[in-house]
Motif scaffolding. Structure first.
Motif, PDB file in Angstrom:
ATOM      1  N   ASP A   1       0.807  -1.207   0.000  1.00 48.35           N
ATOM      2  CA  ASP A   1       0.000   0.000   0.000  1.00 48.35           C
ATOM      3  C   ASP A   1       0.848   1.268   0.000  1.00 48.35           C
ATOM      4  O   ASP A   1       0.478   2.285  -0.593  1.00 48.35           O
ATOM      5  CB  ASP A   1      -0.957  -0.004   1.197  1.00 48.35           C
ATOM      6  N   ILE A   2       2.034   1.208   0.644  1.00 50.96           N
ATOM      7  CA  ILE A   2       2.936   2.354   0.652  1.00 50.96           C
ATOM      8  C   ILE A   2       3.569   2.543  -0.725  1.00 50.96           C
ATOM      9  O   ILE A   2       3.732   3.676  -1.200  1.00 50.96           O
ATOM     10  CB  ILE A   2       4.014   2.190   1.732  1.00 50.96           C
ATOM     11  N   VAL A   3       3.924   1.443  -1.372  1.00 48.47           N
ATOM     12  CA  VAL A   3       4.497   1.518  -2.715  1.00 48.47           C
ATOM     13  C   VAL A   3       3.496   2.167  -3.674  1.00 48.47           C
ATOM     14  O   VAL A   3       3.843   3.063  -4.454  1.00 48.47           O
ATOM     15  CB  VAL A   3       4.894   0.120  -3.218  1.00 48.47           C
ATOM     16  N   LEU A   4       2.237   1.736  -3.602  1.00 48.02           N
ATOM     17  CA  LEU A   4       1.212   2.309  -4.470  1.00 48.02           C
ATOM     18  C   LEU A   4       0.996   3.788  -4.175  1.00 48.02           C
ATOM     19  O   LEU A   4       0.814   4.594  -5.085  1.00 48.02           O
ATOM     20  CB  LEU A   4      -0.100   1.542  -4.305  1.00 48.02           C
ATOM     21  N   SER A   5       1.054   4.140  -2.888  1.00 50.81           N
ATOM     22  CA  SER A   5       0.888   5.542  -2.513  1.00 50.81           C
ATOM     23  C   SER A   5       2.016   6.402  -3.077  1.00 50.81           C
ATOM     24  O   SER A   5       1.780   7.542  -3.504  1.00 50.81           O
ATOM     25  CB  SER A   5       0.824   5.675  -0.990  1.00 50.81           C
TER      26      SER A   5
ATOM     27  N   SER B   1      -1.791  -1.577 -12.375  1.00 45.53           N
ATOM     28  CA  SER B   1      -2.808  -1.931 -11.380  1.00 45.53           C
ATOM     29  C   SER B   1      -3.959  -0.933 -11.376  1.00 45.53           C
ATOM     30  O   SER B   1      -3.739   0.278 -11.343  1.00 45.53           O
ATOM     31  CB  SER B   1      -2.179  -1.995  -9.984  1.00 45.53           C
ATOM     32  N   PRO B   2      -5.221  -1.407 -11.394  1.00 50.51           N
ATOM     33  CA  PRO B   2      -6.365  -0.486 -11.269  1.00 50.51           C
ATOM     34  C   PRO B   2      -6.336   0.289  -9.952  1.00 50.51           C
ATOM     35  O   PRO B   2      -6.840   1.404  -9.881  1.00 50.51           O
ATOM     36  CB  PRO B   2      -7.580  -1.422 -11.340  1.00 50.51           C
ATOM     37  N   GLU B   3      -5.733  -0.299  -8.923  1.00 56.36           N
ATOM     38  CA  GLU B   3      -5.666   0.381  -7.630  1.00 56.36           C
ATOM     39  C   GLU B   3      -4.833   1.650  -7.716  1.00 56.36           C
ATOM     40  O   GLU B   3      -5.120   2.652  -7.053  1.00 56.36           O
ATOM     41  CB  GLU B   3      -5.075  -0.563  -6.583  1.00 56.36           C
ATOM     42  N   LEU B   4      -3.782   1.630  -8.560  1.00 58.43           N
ATOM     43  CA  LEU B   4      -2.951   2.817  -8.739  1.00 58.43           C
ATOM     44  C   LEU B   4      -3.773   3.936  -9.387  1.00 58.43           C
ATOM     45  O   LEU B   4      -3.682   5.098  -8.978  1.00 58.43           O
ATOM     46  CB  LEU B   4      -1.729   2.492  -9.596  1.00 58.43           C
TER      47      LEU B   4
END
Length: 366
Positions: free
Chosen positions: A24-28, A54-57
C-alpha cells in the motif's frame, strides 16, 4: 569476551529498496509519480510493471487533490468564426483569479466532449463521423496533438472512465474506448464536464448518466456489457421524523453534475443543489443557505472539483461601455454531519473579465 569486529569487513547492507516497503505504501508513492513516467517504470522490473498497470494505482491517483483547474470560453465573431480562450485558476494569498493559458486550438473543440486525463485534456468528436477524431491537449506545454483515430463510428453523447478505461456513450450504450485506442494510456479523469444534454460522471467504478426523471448506470464489473441499467430518479424527503422517510419522484431537468471527493452533486431545476446517496440510490438536498445563491438552473455555469471543493463559475455584471462581462466564482466546501451534507461558500468573487457574449465550453479540474 567479545571478539573485535574485522575493520576490513563491510557493514551489513540495509534493504532500503522501494519494493521492500508494504504494497500500500508503494502504491501511494507511485500515485504521486507523473503518469508520463509510467513507461520508464515498466522497464525497471516486472514487479513495478504490475504496480503501474494496477487499477488500484489509477484509483489512488484519482483521489489525489485536484489542484489545477482550466476553463475554456468561446465567442462567435462577426464572420461566424469561433474564438476560444483557455484560462487557468491561480490562487493568491487571499483570493483567486483566472489567467490566460496560451494553447493551440482544437479544430472541433466547440463540438467535442472533454475529459481531463492526468495533465492532459482529451477532446472527442461528439457527432457522427468516421473515423472518429481524438485530440489531446497537454496542459504542461499547451501543445495539441492528434490521437489515434477510432476504428468504429461513434456518436459520442457522454464519456466516463472506469479502472483506467475510457468509455464512450453512443446510441444508448457504452463502448470500451480502450479497444479502439491501441497503445494509448488511459487513466481516470479528474473531472468531466460538457455542454450537452446528456450529463455523466464517474463514481465508485460506475458511470452515472443523469437526465430529467431518471439515471442510467453502467457497471462493467457485473457483466452488463453494453447494456445500461436505468432507474427512476427519486429524492428522499426528510421532513418530520415522526412521519418517517418517503421517496418522491425527482422528475426535474438537471443543469450539471460534478463529483467532489467521491460524492456526486447535481443542480436540479426546483430542488437545487443535491447529492446522490449511493447506498439508498436517492438524491438528498445539500443543507446550505447559500446553494440557491450560487447554483442557478437555466443559467449557464461551469463546474469542477478544485482542492476538494466545488468551484462554480457564472457570468455577472455586463459592462455596456467596454462590452465585457465578469466571471464570478463560488467555492463550496462540504462537510458530512450524520446522514446529511452541509455546504458552505468558502470564497466568492470576480475572477476574470471576458468579452460580452462569451460562453463556457469546457471546465476541467486535475
Amino acid at each position: 569476551m567479545c571478539s573485535a569486529s574485522n575493520p576490513e569487513q563491510p557493514p551489513p547492507q540495509k534493504d532500503n529498496h522501494l519494493l521492500s516497503l508494504p504494497e500500500d505504501i508503494v502504491l501511494s508513492c507511485l500515485a504521486r509519480v507523473p503518469r508520463n513516467c509510467n513507461l520508464n517504470l515498466t522497464h525497471v522490473s516486472k514487479t513495478l510493471r504490475t504496480f503501474v498497470s494496477s487499477p488500484e494505482l489509477n484509483r489512488l491517483r484519482s483521489l489525489l487533490p485536484k489542484s489545477s483547474l482550466y476553463v475554456c470560453f468561446y465567442e462567435i465573431n462577426d464572420n461566424a468564426t469561433w474564438t476560444h480562450r483557455w484560462l487557468t485558476l491561480e490562487k493568491t494569498t487571499t483570493e483567486y483569479r483566472l489567467v490566460l493559458f496560451p494553447c493551440q486550438h482544437c479544430p472541433f473543440m466547440d463540438r467535442s466532449l472533454a475529459a481531463s486525463v492526468g495533465s492532459e485534456i482529451y477532446f472527442l468528436w461528439k457527432h457522427l463521423r468516421y473515423p472518429s477524431d481524438l485530440w489531446i491537449l497537454d496542459t504542461r506545454s499547451g501543445k495539441l496533438s492528434l490521437g489515434p483515430s477510432m476504428k468504429a463510428v461513434l456518436r459520442s453523447e457522454a464519456v466516463g472512465v472506469i479502472d483506467g478505461k475510457i468509455y464512450v456513450m453512443g446510441f444508448d450504450r457504452f463502448e470500451d474506448l480502450d479497444e479502439k485506442i491501441q497503445g494509448q494510456e488511459k487513466v481516470p479523469p479528474r473531472k468531466w464536464y460538457n455542454n450537452t444534454y446528456n450529463i455523466a460522471a464517474s463514481l465508485e467504478r460506475k458511470i452515472y448518466m443523469v437526465k430529467a426523471g431518471g439515471i442510467s448506470v453502467y457497471n462493467p464489473r457485473e457483466g452488463e456489457g453494453e447494456r445500461m441499467v436505468r432507474m427512476v430518479s427519486k429524492r428522499l424527503a426528510e421532513s418530520n421524523p415522526r412521519e418517517g422517510r418517503r421517496k418522491e419522484k425527482l422528475d426535474e431537468a438537471v443543469s450539471w453534475v460534478c463529483v467532489v471527493e467521491n460524492v456526486l452533486y447535481a443542480c436540479y431545476c426546483s430542488s437545487g443543489l443535491m447529492w446522490f446517496d449511493t447506498k439508498l440510490n436517492v438524491w438528498r438536498r445539500v443543507v446550505s443557505r447559500y446553494a440557491e445563491e450560487a447554483c442557478h438552473f437555466g443559467e449557464q455555469q461551469a463546474v469542477a472539483e478544485y482542492e476538494g471543493k466545488l468551484a462554480v463559475f457564472e457570468f455577472v455584471n455586463h459592462d455596456l461601455v467596454n462590452n465585457t462581462e465578469s466571471v464570478k466564482m463560488f467555492l463550496f466546501s462540504f462537510h458530512t454531519v450524520g446522514e446529511k451534507i452541509l455546504g458552505t461558500i468558502e470564497w466568492s468573487g470576480i475572477v476574470a473579465t471576458v468579452p460580452y457574449g462569451s460562453q463556457f465550453l469546457h471546465c476541467s479540474g486535475m
